[in-house]
Design an enzyme around this catalytic site. Structure first.
Site, PDB file in Angstrom:
ATOM      1  N   ALA A 169       0.834  -1.212   0.000  1.00 13.83           N
ATOM      2  CA  ALA A 169       0.000   0.000   0.000  1.00 13.83           C
ATOM      3  C   ALA A 169       0.868   1.261   0.000  1.00 13.83           C
ATOM      4  O   ALA A 169       2.008   1.243   0.482  1.00 13.83           O
ATOM      5  CB  ALA A 169      -0.900  -0.014   1.230  1.00 13.83           C
ATOM      6  N   HIS A 170       0.308   2.339  -0.526  1.00 14.58           N
ATOM      7  CA  HIS A 170       0.940   3.677  -0.516  1.00 14.58           C
ATOM      8  C   HIS A 170       2.299   3.668  -1.209  1.00 14.58           C
ATOM      9  O   HIS A 170       3.193   4.422  -0.840  1.00 14.58           O
ATOM     10  CB  HIS A 170       1.092   4.215   0.915  1.00 14.58           C
ATOM     11  CG  HIS A 170      -0.148   4.074   1.735  1.00 14.58           C
ATOM     12  ND1 HIS A 170      -1.358   4.616   1.368  1.00 14.58           N
ATOM     13  CD2 HIS A 170      -0.378   3.396   2.888  1.00 14.58           C
ATOM     14  CE1 HIS A 170      -2.277   4.289   2.263  1.00 14.58           C
ATOM     15  NE2 HIS A 170      -1.706   3.542   3.193  1.00 14.58           N
ATOM     16  N   ARG A 171       2.466   2.781  -2.164  1.00 13.52           N
ATOM     17  CA  ARG A 171       3.728   2.671  -2.931  1.00 13.52           C
ATOM     18  C   ARG A 171       4.929   2.310  -2.051  1.00 13.52           C
ATOM     19  O   ARG A 171       6.084   2.484  -2.447  1.00 13.52           O
ATOM     20  CB  ARG A 171       4.024   3.942  -3.735  1.00 13.52           C
ATOM     21  CG  ARG A 171       2.916   4.302  -4.670  1.00 13.52           C
ATOM     22  CD  ARG A 171       3.396   4.855  -6.009  1.00 13.52           C
ATOM     23  NE  ARG A 171       2.358   4.708  -7.042  1.00 13.52           N
ATOM     24  CZ  ARG A 171       2.357   3.753  -7.954  1.00 13.52           C
ATOM     25  NH1 ARG A 171       3.328   2.872  -7.998  1.00 13.52           N
ATOM     26  NH2 ARG A 171       1.404   3.683  -8.846  1.00 13.52           N
ATOM     27  N   LEU A 172       4.674   1.791  -0.854  1.00  8.13           N
ATOM     28  CA  LEU A 172       5.787   1.357   0.011  1.00  8.13           C
ATOM     29  C   LEU A 172       6.107  -0.099  -0.338  1.00  8.13           C
ATOM     30  O   LEU A 172       6.017  -0.997   0.486  1.00  8.13           O
ATOM     31  CB  LEU A 172       5.410   1.492   1.485  1.00  8.13           C
ATOM     32  CG  LEU A 172       5.076   2.917   1.922  1.00  8.13           C
ATOM     33  CD1 LEU A 172       4.670   2.948   3.389  1.00  8.13           C
ATOM     34  CD2 LEU A 172       6.291   3.823   1.711  1.00  8.13           C
ATOM     35  N   HIS A 173       6.419  -0.329  -1.601  1.00  4.50           N
ATOM     36  CA  HIS A 173       6.654  -1.690  -2.075  1.00  4.50           C
ATOM     37  C   HIS A 173       7.826  -2.314  -1.324  1.00  4.50           C
ATOM     38  O   HIS A 173       8.669  -1.616  -0.769  1.00  4.50           O
ATOM     39  CB  HIS A 173       6.949  -1.684  -3.575  1.00  4.50           C
ATOM     40  CG  HIS A 173       5.961  -0.908  -4.354  1.00  4.50           C
ATOM     41  ND1 HIS A 173       4.603  -1.078  -4.212  1.00  4.50           N
ATOM     42  CD2 HIS A 173       6.123   0.067  -5.271  1.00  4.50           C
ATOM     43  CE1 HIS A 173       3.976  -0.244  -5.014  1.00  4.50           C
ATOM     44  NE2 HIS A 173       4.879   0.472  -5.667  1.00  4.50           N
TER      45      HIS A 173
END
Ligand SMILES: Cc1cc2nc3c(=O)[nH]c(=O)nc-3n(C[C@H](O)[C@H](O)[C@H](O)COP(=O)(O)O)c2cc1C
Length: 196
Positions: A169-173
């Site tokens: 989520a939230h581009r916190l890959h």
């Protein structure tokens, strides 16, 4: 956290087999020619384990020419429905005749005849020529088993580097990178996280 990328690969691959609509074993294979020019195409994973990742192809193909000139390859899986990617890089070796024979024997007869009929990556004047070659092979091997063609067999990529990427989520890959601690002996792995 596991320090064995192969068991992590096994569990992701099993999930992909359960979730992907088709070809969970499809992977991009990148090679480079003697001048370092890259090329990429899809192939199917047909075996894997701690000694590497195996695919089969025509040994007269363009990819085979690249690999003869530069025995290094990269593989990429993208499992879209799981939002995951696995990158594998390392030297490539030729799969033994016995192992290639065993896999060839397990294929359907049409695939076996297709391997005899195909001159992969060579120019073809018309589709009908390929179809005629296929029919000629049906005739040639009528009533007998189809042996593995001498120009067809497997290649194994022995990873020096495996990276697992998971969408979060939230581009916190999340990116987990495994690298061989000893390239010579191909034993042991170091693990680290990368910025996504
Ligand atoms: C999903 C998919 C799977 C493929 N699997 C293989 C394979 O396992 N072996 C193979 O030789 N070609 C396979 N191909 C065809 C290759 O992508 C490629 O067209 C062919 O091998 C010639 O490549 P080259 O000219 O770079 O040697 C596959 C193509 C697709 C789209």
């Amino acid at each position: 956290m596991t320090t064995d990328p192969f068991s992590l690969f096994d569990s992701w691959f099993a999930e992909a087999q359960a979730s992907e609509p088709n070809d969970p074993n499809a992977m991009a294979l990148a090679t480079a020619d003697a001048q370092g020019r890259p090329a990429v195409r899809m192939v199917l994973l047909k075996g894997h384990g701690p000694d590497g990742f195996v695919f089969y192809t025509n040994r007269g193909s363009r990819k085979a020419e690249d690999l003869a000139a530069n025995a290094q390859a990269a593989l990429l899986f993208h499992w879209k429905s799981l939002r995951r990617q696995v990158r594998i890089e390392g030297p490539i070796s030729i799969v033994s005749d016995a192992e290639s024979d065993a896999y060839f024997d397990s294929r359907g007869r049409d695939s076996q005849l297709g391997a005899w009929a195909s001159e992969q990556s060579r120019p073809l004047a018309a589709r009908s020529i390929f179809e005629a070659r296929f029919e000629a092979m049906q005739f040639r091997f009528e009533g007998s088993d189809v042996p593995r063609p001498p120009h067809w067999g497997g290649y194994r990529v022995t990873p020096q580097r495996i990276e697992f990427w998971q969408d979060r989520a939230h581009r916190l890959h999340e990116r987990r990178l495994f690298t061989r601690t000893n390239e010579e002996e191909s034993v042991g792995w170091a693990e680290g996280l990368l910025y996504p």
